[in-house]
Design a protein around this motif. Structure first.
Motif, PDB file in Angstrom:
ATOM      1  N   ILE A 177       0.831  -1.205   0.000  1.00  0.00           N
ATOM      2  CA  ILE A 177       0.000   0.000   0.000  1.00  0.00           C
ATOM      3  C   ILE A 177       0.868   1.259   0.000  1.00  0.00           C
ATOM      4  O   ILE A 177       0.626   2.208  -0.746  1.00  0.00           O
ATOM      5  CB  ILE A 177      -0.955  -0.009   1.206  1.00  0.00           C
ATOM      6  N   ASP A 178       1.899   1.246   0.834  1.00  0.00           N
ATOM      7  CA  ASP A 178       2.815   2.390   0.902  1.00  0.00           C
ATOM      8  C   ASP A 178       3.554   2.582  -0.418  1.00  0.00           C
ATOM      9  O   ASP A 178       3.696   3.709  -0.908  1.00  0.00           O
ATOM     10  CB  ASP A 178       3.807   2.176   2.050  1.00  0.00           C
ATOM     11  N   GLU A 179       3.992   1.481  -0.984  1.00  0.00           N
ATOM     12  CA  GLU A 179       4.738   1.526  -2.244  1.00  0.00           C
ATOM     13  C   GLU A 179       3.867   2.045  -3.386  1.00  0.00           C
ATOM     14  O   GLU A 179       4.329   2.817  -4.243  1.00  0.00           O
ATOM     15  CB  GLU A 179       5.238   0.116  -2.555  1.00  0.00           C
ATOM     16  N   MET A 180       2.605   1.625  -3.404  1.00  0.00           N
ATOM     17  CA  MET A 180       1.698   2.027  -4.483  1.00  0.00           C
ATOM     18  C   MET A 180       1.301   3.494  -4.363  1.00  0.00           C
ATOM     19  O   MET A 180       1.133   4.178  -5.380  1.00  0.00           O
ATOM     20  CB  MET A 180       0.437   1.154  -4.450  1.00  0.00           C
ATOM     21  N   GLY A 181       1.108   3.989  -3.161  1.00  0.00           N
ATOM     22  CA  GLY A 181       0.753   5.384  -2.956  1.00  0.00           C
ATOM     23  C   GLY A 181      -0.590   5.776  -3.551  1.00  0.00           C
ATOM     24  O   GLY A 181      -0.755   6.909  -4.026  1.00  0.00           O
ATOM     25  N   ARG A 182      -1.572   4.865  -3.487  1.00  0.00           N
ATOM     26  CA  ARG A 182      -2.887   5.122  -4.065  1.00  0.00           C
ATOM     27  C   ARG A 182      -3.944   5.197  -2.967  1.00  0.00           C
ATOM     28  O   ARG A 182      -4.027   4.323  -2.098  1.00  0.00           O
ATOM     29  CB  ARG A 182      -3.257   4.010  -5.059  1.00  0.00           C
ATOM     30  N   ASP A 183      -4.794   6.214  -3.035  1.00  0.00           N
ATOM     31  CA  ASP A 183      -5.793   6.415  -1.994  1.00  0.00           C
ATOM     32  C   ASP A 183      -6.822   5.294  -1.943  1.00  0.00           C
ATOM     33  O   ASP A 183      -7.372   5.004  -0.877  1.00  0.00           O
ATOM     34  CB  ASP A 183      -6.522   7.746  -2.222  1.00  0.00           C
TER      35      ASP A 183
END
Length: 282
Positions: A177-183
């Motif tokens: 989730i952190d790596e993707m950076g998508r809300d």
């Protein structure tokens, strides 16, 4: 306060309308829709089916907690009696991965139509010839495309981690989730999966709460490092009073969905006993 829902994936001997009616009659406030055979396998679940589903949900007075697009048994002409994650979002075959991406978009459309907040998916497995680092890159690409579709429609996408999949624990899903950076990307938190992996469940809930799109519940024999077999709450070793206390402390007020696909011959008993047990401990 956490509300309780029940997944139709326990009712595979019944039609989707029958499952919805039974879940409502037992007393649940919400339902999770299985986006797979025999309920809503999306390539064959057309506009008329979706309209009938909306009417049945309205008549039953049920919210849709989640659209469960984890499996795709309907993809196979002669599938064995087990859950299939393939073709997955990390599979190496471009055509198969494309099929799964489009299937997930269709699940997002269904979620939007029935006012579900989220769709759940899994990462899939890094199978032979598809090492984890390559599989992870395929997963990232797939999720970016899916989120480009989901976010404008107001639907969250929750990764459900599971031991032996590419994303198999809380730390891995939070890193993703952190790596993707998508809300719009979060975690569909399966408490039993966290227990089987050996996690501290209160800590898992605390770490995940800002990203939880939904919660799956089942009991596990053996608690930490137990066997991955979904049981009716009270028939295993998980402390559900502590689980609900942790959810309350963390401020989670969404649905917790009983996922008891292991009781296809007696889903009513599984639903009734789960509701009675959890009503007393939450």
């Amino acid at each position: 306060m956490v509300e309780l829902a029940f997944s139709t994936n326990a009712y595979t001997e019944f039609t989707l309308p029958q499952a919805i009616d039974r879940i409502a009659d037992i007393g649940y406030d919400g339902v999770e829709i299985l986006a797979d055979e025999p309920h809503a396998f999306l390539p064959g679940f057309g506009d008329d089916d979706r309209a009938r589903l909306e009417r049945r949900l309205d008549a039953a007075g049920l919210d849709v907690a989640n659209v469960n697009a984890n499996t795709a048994v309907g993809y196979y002409d002669d599938a064995p009696p087990s859950a299939f994650f393939e073709p997955s979002l990390c599979t190496a075959a471009d055509d198969d991965r494309r099929w799964r991406i489009e299937y997930t978009k269709d699940a997002i459309d269904l979620a939007q139509r029935v006012d579900a907040p989220a769709v759940s998916v899994t990462s899939g497995q890094p199978l032979a010839g598809n090492p984890p680092e390559q599989a992870r890159e395929y997963l990232r690409r797939s999720l970016h495309e899916i989120l480009d579709y989901a976010e404008p429609r107001g639907i969250d996408v929750g990764i459900e981690f599971e031991p032996e999949l590419l994303i198999e624990c809380t730390a891995e899903v939070l890193d993703l989730i952190d790596e993707m950076g998508r809300d719009g990307l979060g975690v569909n938190l399966d408490i039993g999966h966290a227990a089987v992996y050996g996690e501290d469940l209160a800590e898992t809930i605390t770490q995940s709460v800002d990203y939880i799109t939904g919660v799956h519940l089942e009991d596990i024999v053996g608690g930490r490092r137990g066997k991955h077999y979904h049981r009716i709450p009270g028939e295993g070793d998980l402390d559900f009073e502590a689980i609900f206390a942790a959810l309350d402390r963390a401020g989670y007020d969404g649905y917790a969905t009983l996922e008891l696909y292991t009781y296809p011959e007696e889903p009513d008993r599984a639903a009734e006993e789960s509701l009675a047990y959890l009503t007393n401990v939450r």
